[in-house]
Each structure stands twice: as structure tokens, then as C-alpha cells.
Design a protein around this motif. Sequence first.
Motif, mmCIF file in Angstrom:
data_model
loop_
_atom_site.group_PDB
_atom_site.id
_atom_site.type_symbol
_atom_site.label_atom_id
_atom_site.label_comp_id
_atom_site.label_asym_id
_atom_site.label_seq_id
_atom_site.Cartn_x
_atom_site.Cartn_y
_atom_site.Cartn_z
ATOM 1 N N HIS A 1 0.650 -1.198 -0.205
ATOM 2 C CA HIS A 1 -0.016 -0.020 0.070
ATOM 3 C C HIS A 1 1.064 1.497 0.077
ATOM 4 N N ILE A 2 1.721 1.291 -1.018
ATOM 5 C CA ILE A 2 2.352 2.495 -1.099
ATOM 6 C C ILE A 2 1.933 3.749 -1.507
ATOM 7 N N PHE A 3 2.299 5.004 -0.843
ATOM 8 C CA PHE A 3 1.699 6.267 -1.178
ATOM 9 C C PHE A 3 1.988 6.749 -2.771
ATOM 10 N N ALA A 4 3.265 6.446 -3.119
ATOM 11 C CA ALA A 4 3.950 6.593 -4.405
ATOM 12 C C ALA A 4 4.820 5.749 -4.702
ATOM 13 N N ASP A 5 5.246 5.484 -6.039
ATOM 14 C CA ASP A 5 6.427 4.865 -6.416
ATOM 15 C C ASP A 5 7.403 5.981 -6.674
ATOM 16 N N VAL A 6 8.519 5.971 -6.010
ATOM 17 C CA VAL A 6 9.507 6.990 -6.297
ATOM 18 C C VAL A 6 11.167 6.516 -6.401
ATOM 19 N N GLY A 7 11.406 6.941 -7.563
ATOM 20 C CA GLY A 7 12.913 6.464 -7.837
ATOM 21 C C GLY A 7 12.804 4.969 -8.590
ATOM 22 N N SER A 8 11.831 4.489 -9.247
ATOM 23 C CA SER A 8 12.120 3.200 -9.714
ATOM 24 C C SER A 8 13.132 3.507 -11.078
ATOM 25 N N LEU A 9 13.952 2.307 -11.307
ATOM 26 C CA LEU A 9 15.063 2.628 -12.217
ATOM 27 C C LEU A 9 14.801 2.151 -13.651
ATOM 28 N N GLY A 10 15.116 2.564 -14.951
ATOM 29 C CA GLY A 10 15.236 2.072 -15.863
ATOM 30 C C GLY A 10 13.912 2.318 -16.835
ATOM 31 N N THR A 11 14.497 2.505 -18.196
ATOM 32 C CA THR A 11 13.071 2.623 -19.171
ATOM 33 C C THR A 11 12.350 1.661 -19.623
ATOM 34 N N PRO A 12 12.840 0.637 -19.799
ATOM 35 C CA PRO A 12 11.604 -0.379 -20.343
ATOM 36 C C PRO A 12 10.942 -0.884 -18.963
ATOM 37 N N LYS B 1 -3.883 5.898 -10.188
ATOM 38 C CA LYS B 1 -3.604 7.051 -9.630
ATOM 39 C C LYS B 1 -2.533 7.336 -8.654
ATOM 40 N N ILE B 2 -1.593 6.563 -8.889
ATOM 41 C CA ILE B 2 -0.399 6.367 -7.890
ATOM 42 C C ILE B 2 0.707 7.229 -8.469
ATOM 43 N N PRO B 3 1.338 8.395 -7.656
ATOM 44 C CA PRO B 3 2.189 9.101 -8.354
ATOM 45 C C PRO B 3 3.322 7.986 -8.741
ATOM 46 N N HIS B 4 3.950 8.399 -9.881
ATOM 47 C CA HIS B 4 5.197 7.545 -10.282
ATOM 48 C C HIS B 4 6.133 8.446 -10.562
ATOM 49 N N LEU B 5 7.088 8.761 -9.594
ATOM 50 C CA LEU B 5 7.631 9.993 -9.299
ATOM 51 C C LEU B 5 9.245 9.717 -9.705
ATOM 52 N N PHE B 6 9.922 10.852 -10.368
ATOM 53 C CA PHE B 6 11.402 10.616 -10.264
ATOM 54 C C PHE B 6 11.936 9.394 -10.794
ATOM 55 N N ILE B 7 11.357 8.855 -12.025
ATOM 56 C CA ILE B 7 11.987 7.827 -12.670
ATOM 57 C C ILE B 7 13.318 7.960 -13.053
ATOM 58 N N GLU B 8 14.131 6.897 -12.631
ATOM 59 C CA GLU B 8 15.496 7.061 -13.096
ATOM 60 C C GLU B 8 15.976 6.717 -14.238
ATOM 61 N N SER B 9 15.598 7.459 -15.325
ATOM 62 C CA SER B 9 15.675 7.461 -16.686
ATOM 63 C C SER B 9 15.537 8.633 -17.481
ATOM 64 N N GLY B 10 16.471 8.938 -18.519
ATOM 65 C CA GLY B 10 16.084 10.243 -19.325
ATOM 66 C C GLY B 10 15.478 10.331 -20.454
ATOM 67 N N CYS B 11 14.651 9.120 -20.405
ATOM 68 C CA CYS B 11 13.844 8.757 -21.626
ATOM 69 C C CYS B 11 12.837 10.016 -21.842
ATOM 70 N N ASN B 12 12.744 10.568 -23.125
ATOM 71 C CA ASN B 12 11.679 11.577 -23.466
ATOM 72 C C ASN B 12 10.487 11.248 -23.420
ATOM 73 N N CYS B 13 10.103 9.755 -22.490
ATOM 74 C CA CYS B 13 8.669 9.255 -22.607
ATOM 75 C C CYS B 13 8.061 9.505 -21.472
ATOM 76 N N TRP C 1 13.086 12.833 -13.570
ATOM 77 C CA TRP C 1 13.868 13.766 -12.559
ATOM 78 C C TRP C 1 15.321 14.096 -13.493
ATOM 79 N N GLU C 2 15.904 13.240 -13.899
ATOM 80 C CA GLU C 2 17.452 13.716 -14.525
ATOM 81 C C GLU C 2 17.102 14.211 -15.776
ATOM 82 N N PRO C 3 18.117 14.898 -16.284
ATOM 83 C CA PRO C 3 17.689 15.784 -17.601
ATOM 84 C C PRO C 3 17.232 14.765 -18.806
ATOM 85 N N PRO C 4 16.429 14.772 -19.555
ATOM 86 C CA PRO C 4 16.026 14.093 -20.492
ATOM 87 C C PRO C 4 17.300 13.807 -21.381
ATOM 88 N N TYR C 5 17.570 12.672 -21.957
ATOM 89 C CA TYR C 5 18.811 12.208 -22.724
ATOM 90 C C TYR C 5 18.923 13.119 -24.104
#
Lengths: 494, 462, 292
Positions: B114-125, B138-150, B162-166
Amino acid sequence: MTSVPTRPAPVSPNPGGSDHPERGLRGLRGLKPLGRMGDRVRLPAQPFLRHLVFFVLGAAFFYVLTTNVSTYNDFQIGEIALYAIVLGGLSLLTGLNGQFSLGHGAFMIIGAYTLALLQLHAHVGIVGELVSATLIAAAAGVIVGIPAARLSAPYLAGVTLMLALALPQLSSQYGSVFGGEQGLTTTPPAGPGSINSQEWLAWIQIFCALLVLLLLANLARSRFGRAFRAVRDDEIAAAISGIHVARTKVLAFAVSAGCAGLGGALLAFSTGVVNNGEFPLSLSIALLAAMVIGGAGSFVGVWWGAVALVYMSTWSGSLSHQFSLGTSAAAYLSDAIFGVVLIVAILAAPTGIQGGIRWIGRRAWRGLVGTPLQTAATTALVALAPASSTETGEPLGHRVIPLDGPPADDGGSRCRSAPAGGDDRVSGDDSVSGDDRISGDDRVSGDDRASGDDRAGGTHGETSTVRPDPEHEHDPEHEHEHEHEHEHEERSTP
Amino acid sequence: MKLGRGRPVLRRSIAAVGAAVLFAAYGLVATGGVAGASTTGVTAHQITIGATVPLTGPAAPGYSEIAPAMNALFKWVNAHGGVYGRKIKYIYLNDQYDPKTTATLTRKLVLTDHIFADVGSLGTPTNLAVQKYLAAQKIPHLFIESGCNCWSTPKYPTETGWEPPYTVTGKILGYYIKSHFKNKKIGELYQDTEFGQDVMKGVNMEVPASAVVSKQSYDVTTLSGAMSSQMAALKAAGAQVVVMATIPAATALAMLPAYAIGFTPQYVVDNVGADAPTVGPLLSSFTTAATHTKKIAAAATGLLNGMIFNIYQPPEGTASNGWIKVEKKILKKYTPSLWAKHGLDGNTEYGIALAYTFVQALKAAGKNLTRASLMNALATKSKSFVTPGYVPLHYSKTVHYGYEGGEVVQDSTAAGTFTTPAGTWPQVKVLSPVYVTTPGKGPVKVYHGKEPKVPKELAKTA
Amino acid sequence: MGLFVNILLSGIVQGMVFAAIALGLVLISRATGVVNFAQGAMGMFTTFIAFTLLTHGLGYWPAFVATLAIGFVFGALVERTLIRPLQGKPALNPVIVTIGLLIVLEGAAGSIWGNVARGFPAAFSQRGLVIGTTRVAFSHFDVFIVIAVAALVVGIVALFRWTDLGLRMRAAAFAPEVSRLLGIRVGRLFTLGWALAAAAGALAGLLVAPLSSFSPYYMDLNLVFGFTAAVLGGLVSPIGALIGGLVTGLAISFVGGYIGPDLEPLAALVLLLIVLMLRPQGLLGAAEARRV
């Protein structure tokens, strides 16, 4: 009497028709105590009807299970079901036909992308999608199966391993079609009314799994199934008896690939996206391991294999968190624990979990004969053990003793007669089974009954469809059976 | 006698069944958990968040450090009263960079933890595999560790990078090349995934097509050894500047064979593959022949010396920087084992900065924390968050990328003085002002804002 | 031209590495009929032991010899503890056990040494040799790789062909029951086969590590291509392993260099299919009647 040598078959305790009275004898021993109790469980004589009973029982079991667990468990049960389909196909290929694939992940990819592309470009409905995924993967199986039919096990392993590595590359090579690394998204089917969508998906996956396993079990009982086994045991003998060996092997490969394709398509529903990262080489290897862990050639064993597969992937994640060390050392430790579990499981249950359960089932059966618990035990046994053994043949290279036969000293007899693991290496199939079969069965019949009567026709009971014939229950010819019955009585009296 | 013969089999069978039952039981036990009173994952005393990251497997080197580093910062927050009295519970699970596993574990986080948000999950695929699911819940999916433009689409309003897009880092590198290597022949080497393609998209937006003499790629899933043929091809094409969008291991596996064939172009490397503490040890073997094996640890970073790359937060080597001092202290105190193994490198620094961004967001969301208030705080107040990033965070209602800028620097570490957790860090020379741009067509502009100072509360208590 | 030469040379080096792995697989396949999935991981593990020895100040060559010896013992132990008990069990079981061993070894290496991409020292300089006026992709260390693997193959072939021990090993592999009747201690010879294979794996590990990013997983892909090489070569012949390795290495190098690295595995698959279509028993596989 079939002229092709096949494996000695396990025997179910259910009464039913038999074309071969002589061979029904061993089955009779299992039947007798039931008859004495007077409340025998009568399952339909027709294999198809009996399989249908398993189907219905399975459906009822899963319905009760899914409606009583959390949504997350529903998701996992759905995953287990879809892996059961893949493992069922693999089990048919390896356990029944003696072929050996290290690349079934590749067929899952084909199924998954087929589904995703259909959802994107055509609207054929869920049935159309799943059927197409199955058929296209099966077609790919034919393409791979044709060259594969010429290869012996380790060579085939090399080809399929490379296939599992190479195929995902194509989807990044043709990114415009397959969506590149991002892949393609899929939309899981929406359930009617207010049904929880996760539960609905799980039901679809379970339904597909039960249906596919039903079909596979029937296939295994059909003349195709006998041909699969015949080819596995001895290609030359099979060819002599009129079986088209190459065609049979290609058919097995196609069926197996089709199952993997369907599993892949159902996986695409679960994850909601298809990309090649989901199908690494390690998946194909894990599938093979799970199939062996469950019990090769057993369609009940595939469920155990599927459970192991699903929990293995989540266990690592959860365990490492529970250790909660600052570094990833704990995570690696849990990886290592898996390896140990895998090794121990193989050492502990050489015929897979299902093989182990079946053995325990036999012990329990013997212990319970003559007690009121017998009915329950019978039901349990019918639900568990014979489903795999009777319908689909025994695990690869494993001799199965009749349900009520003498103690199953499988490992022991094999160890004694196997030529130090030398001969069966190239084929991936046990070429020692011939010797073993003879020595093992001879010993069995000699020990127990001295008359060795089931050697009629010199086949040593080598049929895949041994079934007791009720009409012979009191045949004077089989007087010794009653002696045997007394043994039971003595043993079961405290 | 018969029973005796059967026993070993019985034992084996019991073991097998036991194993199966354990597997099954584990799943059933693993359910449960307590739902929050008003907002899922939030109680008066605790905020539960989760993530999926690779802790083991081929993709884990380096990346496995990020989540524990984040947790170190959360521990610091918790040790100092939490955020509005709520302590942060961070559950990070190992998905081994396998999207299937990500899908399963994310459902576990949502449905049983029962997480409040998903924070800092890593990877594009991996994150792509769960974006739809998390959005539907409707769960915030925040600061994905990937610079994908997606990560910035109206389709998924609760999802942010979070990080600059590639493409942004590619544009900045391309802009620098365009202005400083006029008339030079440019070669490109990129990973044939979203990451490499997007970086090169940015580079090619700036660098004239006529200057590019060769484009080489590599496949990350089949990268087993030195990229000899790619580097030979770049050499044959006469490339004088080689732009690389590579993961750290690939950076090394490209530089090694290039050096072997006497090919020493000016390397311009995307931030992802330029982390000296990660790349350096790989290169060490090369310059150290067997006769000098005692110096394995004291690796030569000669090959990295002179490499140009981009950064968006202070480099680890600037020991005088306030943020770097604080980050080292937090790592040392709250995750000593990680500190002992890796010290402050690009990955641990990334983790701390990302976690601190989340803490800022929680504070901005106010005492009455809900998912909506968190998303609203990000969209409206993120530009005033104080983080180590050189440019302010850029979240708005429509833009879901974090940093959209950075500067270009050059490695100036002398060969032989290499990093150890307690020792010398790689040194860099700043080559450019801080640039800002967008992943789209917009120009690369110089950013004139001030570098953010470490907040007092952090400096004092860490 | 320069590109062609460099691709050719790096293909040869790559091929020799695959050959070393294939050789180990062939030795095990001959002895016990098992496809050893842990062959790469065992080499990885012993190389990590070498790494520890080196960081504790042992010289390169003493560490090199010690690692091969450790590999030898390790292989024997694996055969005795994990493979022997599965004799006569379903043929897939030992294969699955080696998969388990692979997972255990990678997990253990990860938790002991950590999963960081490291460098590993090479025996000799890795700077390319200067031929004429250009530096080519062939270094002193590459020369060492070629010589070491070639020497290993020659040694194994000589062992099988000209020594009494080798003869007995061949006999035991070919007809274990008959050999046993003739008084050959078949079990010991199987152990020896595994031990030799693991020593070959340890050598492969030491040779590959400097060329790649040294982590618990650095042998995985090499194992897959090494297996391809072994299958191409015919799974029973050391010379076949060498040829299979070179063919695989060159194919991958040329396809990667001229067409695209994405297609390397596909190239290996096509190569494998073509060869096996023509010769289902591999290039130098035994022409004996096949049993499937």
C-alpha cells in the motif's frame, strides 16, 4: 497390442475398459481395495470425459481460490496459470517427445508481439488475438522444428539457445514495427460489470491454462501422443512401425511452441506492455528448470513448476528488502539461495515435485487402505497422481510403478542398472530405459507375484494405456490377485 | 525391507513438497499490510513509498547503489523528525532490470505494501511496463531514474522524470561540439536503445550532418567484450571527435580497443557513461600489465583524462562544495557499508539528490498530504525547491521533466590519482557556462541563475 | 583495408576465447554427457579468486598457476558432489543442477566481491602491435591468448591420443560399462574430465577478464557463444572446439563490424543452422549413428 515399444505405464486405480485384459492386471491390484469398500470413485471411462472432470474440478478450485485471496494474489495466480501453459508445452516436448528446447522464451516473444500488434492494427477480439498468437507461434515452431528434427539433444539445445538470444534483437532492429525498446502496449480485457479487472484477467488465464492442459492431456492419450512416446523411446523402432518420425517431432515442436505463444500473449496482458527486455535468455533457461522441477512429462507437475517460477522472481525482491542491509550483498545472497534450492530440489526429487508427490501418494494410499479415510485418499490421489501419470506418461526417463505396486524404488533400480550415466548423455533422453525397464519390471513381477504373468506378449506391460477391466476382477485366471489383496489387509490392520 | 527401500525417496519427496509449500505459503503470508486512514500509504506518523530497482544481475553495477543512497537520506530525515512528523518508509525491491518482474513487484508494492507513491524506480523498459498500471491506480510515479523522453505525456499525468532527458544532454553536448570543434570530423558511438538514440537525436540537432563521418552502435544485451570493430571503423573513418552515449562499462570497452589500435580521439561522453569512479577501475587493467599487478587499486585514469562530458550537479571531486560535504557525511553515517564500498560516486550522489527532491516535494505539499496535493506541489512550487542541481527543477502542469540543463566539463584527473571512498576524487575542469534547453526544438541557452546553496538545516544536522 | 585487418584480428582473438570455453564444454560433454551451464560461472569464480590473490600481493604468474590448480580441484569437487549423485537419473537433471550452480556462483561472487564493473590485469601489454606503420588490433596479450589456447588444445589432443590415461578416458567415455568390466576406474576418469574442463574454464576466465568488464556476469555471453562454438565443432572433438570457436568469433566480428552489432546473435544462429543442416553432428562430430 501396439508394436511400438513404449514406456511402462503407471496405472490409475479407476476401473474402466481395457483392450488388453492381461495388462489390466496390475491395475486391478489398485482397484481391489476400492471395490471392497464399496464406495469406489467412478470416473468416466473415456479419457476425454475424465480429463473434463479434472477441468471442472480445477476450474472450481481456482474459482474458490481467486475469490478468496487478494488482488495481488489474483495477479500471481494468473501468472502461474500462463506459465503452466508454457511449461505444459515444454513438458510435452521434452517429457513425451524427448526433444530439448532452451529457447522457449523466443516463442513467448512471438505470441506476445502477435497479440500486441493485433491490438494495435486489427480488432479481432480477445479470442481471435489469443488464437492468432498461438497459431503464429506454432507456425514458428514448425519452422524451427523442421531443422530441429534432425538434431540430437545437445545440438538442438545450442540452436534453441541462440534463437532465444537472437530473436529479441529483431524487435530492436525493426523498431518501427515492434516499438523498439519501449515496445508496444497492450490492453487487458475488461471484465463484465463490476468484476475486478485483475480477477477477470486471472480467470481468463486460468481458463486458458485448464483448457490447454485438457487438450494436451487428450493429445497425449491420442495416437499422436503414442507416436510422440514411441519416437522418444526409439526412433528406428518407431519408424519401422510406421510412424513418420520427422513429422511427429515437428508436430511436437509446433504444439509446444504454440503453447509458449499463448503463454506469451497472456503474459502481455499481465504486464500491459510487450518489449524485448521481458524475454531475456535467462527466462528460457528458467522455463526449462521449472519444467524439470515440476516433473518433466507431467501435466500436473507444470503447476508446481509455474508456482516456483512466479515466486522465484518476486522472492528475490522481497527477501533482499527484508534483510534490509545497506548494500546489495543480501540481494546476491538471496540469488544464491535460489541456486541452492534448485540444486537441492533436483537432488531430492529427481523426478520433480510431482514425482515426489506421486510417491508420497502411493505411500499414503498403502497406509490408508482399509480405513475410512480411504475414500478421501482415493479422491485425493485421483485428483493428483494419475492425472499426470495415466494420461501423459511418466517423467522423462523415469519408470513408474503401479499405484499399488511394490515399493517404488525408482532411484535404486535405476542406479543399479544405469551404466554410470554414460549412455544417456547425447540424446537428452534416457537411452538406458530399455534395460532398466526390463530389469525393473522383471524384478517387480518376480518379487511380488512369482508368476510374472503380465509379461504377456513379451511387452512387459509396456503400454501407455494400462487399464483394469472390471470384467476381469474375478477371473479365476487371476487368482493370485486375491492373495495380493490379503497382503493388503494384513498390512493395513494395525 | 520394502519400506526400507522406499525411505530415501520419501525423504526426498517430503523435501520437494516442502519446498513447493514454502513457495506457496510465502505468497499467501506476504499479503496483508495496513491501508492508510485517508490517503493510502500515509498515516500520522509514516509515509510508505516504494520502488523497483536492479539490485542484482548484469544491469546492477552502479545502479544498485542508488536506492540505498536514497534510503540514507530518508534515514537522515527520519532521525530529524521526519516531514511534518511523518517518517518515510522506503521499500525498494529487486527487479533485476526485468520488466516482467517490475510489473509483478510494482503490483506487490501497490496491493500489499500500500505505497503512497512509487519514487525512484530505475530503467526505461522497466518503468514503461508499469506506467499504465500506476496511472490507472492514480499512484504518483515520481522521479523515474531514466532520461527517456517518454515521461512527460498528458496521458500519464502522475508520472515524472527527474534527470535531464537524454535529448537535452545530447543537445548540450552537440552545442558544445558545434562551437568548439569546428571543422573537425565527428564520429558517434551509441547504445542501440532509447538512451543512445535519444542522446544522438539531441547531438544531431546541433552538430551539422556533414561533420559526422561515422555512426557506430552497440547492442547492450550482447555486449560481452571490447568494441574493437566499432572503434576500428571510427578510426578508419578518420573521426577526430567521438561522441559517446554509452553506459559506464561500454565507455571503457570502447576506449580500451581504441587505445590498443592507437586511436586517441577527443572523447565527448554523455553523463550516464562518464562517471569516473565507475569507468576508471575498468580501464585500470589496461594500463596495468601483469608485472605491475600490485597497483590494481591505484588504477590509471590516463584514458579518462581529457574526456569531455556534461554534468547537472556538483562533481564528486569538488571537495569544497557544500553539497558534496553533506552528501559524504550522510552516506558515511546512515549507510556505512555502502560508503565503505563505493564512497560518493555519481550513483550515490544521484540517489541522495533525488531523495532530497522528494523530501522537498513532501514539504511543499503541506501537512495535509494527499496524492493530489503532492502532484500539485510539484507542478506549482518545484522551481523553488533547493536541490544540488545546477538548474532549478522544471516541473509544471504540462512538463514532467526535472532538470533541463547542465554544464560541460573536462576530466582533469592526473593518471594514477584515482578515487577510493576515502581518498582522492576525480577532478574536473569547467569548460562552459550552465546551459538550459528543452527536449524539443528549442535553442540551447545560457542559464544565469545562481548555484543553489545547501540549506542550513541540512548543513547543520548532517 | 585497415578496418578489414582489425576486424579479422579481433575476430581471431574472440574466436580463441570462445574455443577455450568450448573446449571445457567438450571435455565435460565427453566425460559425463552433461551440457555444463556453469562452465562460464566456474571460470568467473576462479578468476575472482585470482583477483583476491592479486590484490593481496601475489605476483601475476603464481596467481595464474594457483588459479588453474584451484579450477582443477573445483571441477573435481563439482563432479563428485553434484554430478555423480545424479548418475542414472533423468538426463536433464545434471543440466539443471549446473544451471543451479551457475546461479549460486554468480550470487556468491556478487555477495563476496560485489557487483561492480572492474578491470582485471592482463598478462602482457594490451597495446596493439605496430606492423609497418600502423598499430593493429593485436597486442602482446592477444598473442598470449592465441598461444595459450592453442597449447591447451594441443595438450588435450596429445593426452587423448598418445597417453595411456587418455586412452582410458576415451574408453570410459565411449563405453563406460565395458571399460568398467575391463577394470578401468570409470568414475575417477569422469572426475578427471571435469577437473580438466574446469581448469580450461579457469584459463578462459583469466583470458577473458581483461578484455571485458569484470563482474559476476562477465562470462555469461561468452558461455553462450562458447556453447555455439562447441556445437559447431561437434561437442566431442577438441580440435572441433578450436575450429568452432574461430568460425564463431570471425563470423561475429565481421557481422558486427560490417553489418551491425544487433545482428551478431542472429549471425551465430544462421551459421549454426547452416552447419547443422549439412552436418547434424557438427563439423568434427562423431559420424556414429545418432540416437535421439
